[in-house]
Design a protein around this motif. Structure first.
Motif, PDB file in Angstrom:
ATOM      1  N   HIS A   9       0.925  -1.304   0.010  1.00 37.78           N
ATOM      2  CA  HIS A   9       0.108   0.108  -0.073  1.00 37.78           C
ATOM      3  C   HIS A   9       0.985   1.381   0.004  1.00 37.78           C
ATOM      4  CE1 HIS A   9      -4.039  -1.660   0.746  1.00 37.78           C
ATOM      5  NE2 HIS A   9      -3.523  -2.195   1.820  1.00 37.78           N
ATOM      6  N   LEU A  57       0.396   4.976   1.481  1.00 46.25           N
ATOM      7  CA  LEU A  57      -0.529   5.829   2.180  1.00 46.25           C
ATOM      8  C   LEU A  57      -0.223   7.143   2.062  1.00 46.25           C
ATOM      9  CD1 LEU A  57      -0.352   2.852   3.461  1.00 46.25           C
ATOM     10  CD2 LEU A  57      -0.995   4.080   5.613  1.00 46.25           C
ATOM     11  N   VAL A  81      -4.307   7.513   9.966  1.00 47.23           N
ATOM     12  CA  VAL A  81      -4.029   7.389   8.659  1.00 47.23           C
ATOM     13  C   VAL A  81      -5.276   8.461   8.313  1.00 47.23           C
ATOM     14  CG1 VAL A  81      -4.622   5.820   6.775  1.00 47.23           C
ATOM     15  CG2 VAL A  81      -3.719   4.789   8.870  1.00 47.23           C
ATOM     16  N   GLU A 138      -6.371   9.690   4.425  1.00 47.01           N
ATOM     17  CA  GLU A 138      -6.381   9.499   2.945  1.00 47.01           C
ATOM     18  C   GLU A 138      -7.081  10.634   2.276  1.00 47.01           C
ATOM     19  OE1 GLU A 138      -6.628   7.058  -0.662  1.00 47.01           O
ATOM     20  OE2 GLU A 138      -5.345   7.179   1.050  1.00 47.01           O
ATOM     21  N   THR A 140      -9.288   2.893   3.074  1.00 51.81           N
ATOM     22  CA  THR A 140      -8.757   3.519   4.062  1.00 51.81           C
ATOM     23  C   THR A 140      -8.794   2.586   5.317  1.00 51.81           C
ATOM     24  OG1 THR A 140      -9.552   5.776   3.685  1.00 51.81           O
ATOM     25  CG2 THR A 140      -9.132   5.363   5.653  1.00 51.81           C
ATOM     26  N   TYR A 153      -5.773   0.149   4.585  1.00 50.37           N
ATOM     27  CA  TYR A 153      -4.614   0.952   5.066  1.00 50.37           C
ATOM     28  C   TYR A 153      -4.280   0.761   6.648  1.00 50.37           C
ATOM     29  CZ  TYR A 153      -4.497   3.161   0.610  1.00 50.37           C
ATOM     30  OH  TYR A 153      -4.538   3.422  -0.902  1.00 50.37           O
TER      31      TYR A 153
END
Length: 148
Positions: free
Chosen positions: A74, A76, A85, A87, A102, A105
């Motif tokens: 992945h 990110l 995280v 996105e 998402t 991730y």
């Protein structure tokens, strides 16, 4: 009892952190408006996070494994302070697949909290994303997913 308090304080600090990240995104959106590529918003977010003194990583590569073997990776958009995280999107409307990506991730990094930001809308679209938790239904042996 002490563990619970530590967990609660971590959650509160992550909420505060995500609030600061959302504030940065609002500033970027107010300044640039909709209509640019995601990479433009990502670069602007990096500048805004620098100004705020928030630690982040851009385009972090995370290996995906299956049964102990690497099967892909992945990339990110942003990882904030190793606990969030983020996105970034610049699309007409958020679709369910963006939430699924998402969450994937988040699962790959072991991070419990996520934000999905869409810069193409007026106003900026901000969605908090929680990890999936699975529960086995003992009656019919089906797996259900609860979204937190």
């Amino acid at each position: 009892m002490m563990k619970q308090m530590d967990s609660d304080s971590t959650q509160l600090s992550c909420k505060e952190l995500s609030g600061r990240v959302i504030g940065a995104a609002i500033q970027v959106h107010r300044t640039l408006g909709p209509g640019f590529l995601e990479s433009v918003y990502e670069a602007a977010m990096a500048i805004e996070l620098d100004v705020l003194g928030i630690r982040y990583e851009r385009q972090k590569s995370v290996a995906l494994t299956y049964r102990g073997r690497t099967i892909g990776e992945h990339r990110l958009d942003l990882i904030i302070e190793d606990v969030l995280v983020v996105e970034l999107k610049a699309v007409k409307a958020l679709e369910n697949i963006f939430f699924a990506v998402t969450r994937s991730y988040m699962k790959a990094t072991g991070i419990e909290n996520g934000l999905l930001l869409n810069f193409a809308t007026m106003p900026l679209t901000v969605k908090r994303v929680g990890r999936e938790t699975s529960i086995w239904n003992s009656e019919n042996q089906e797996k259900e997913f609860l979204i937190s």
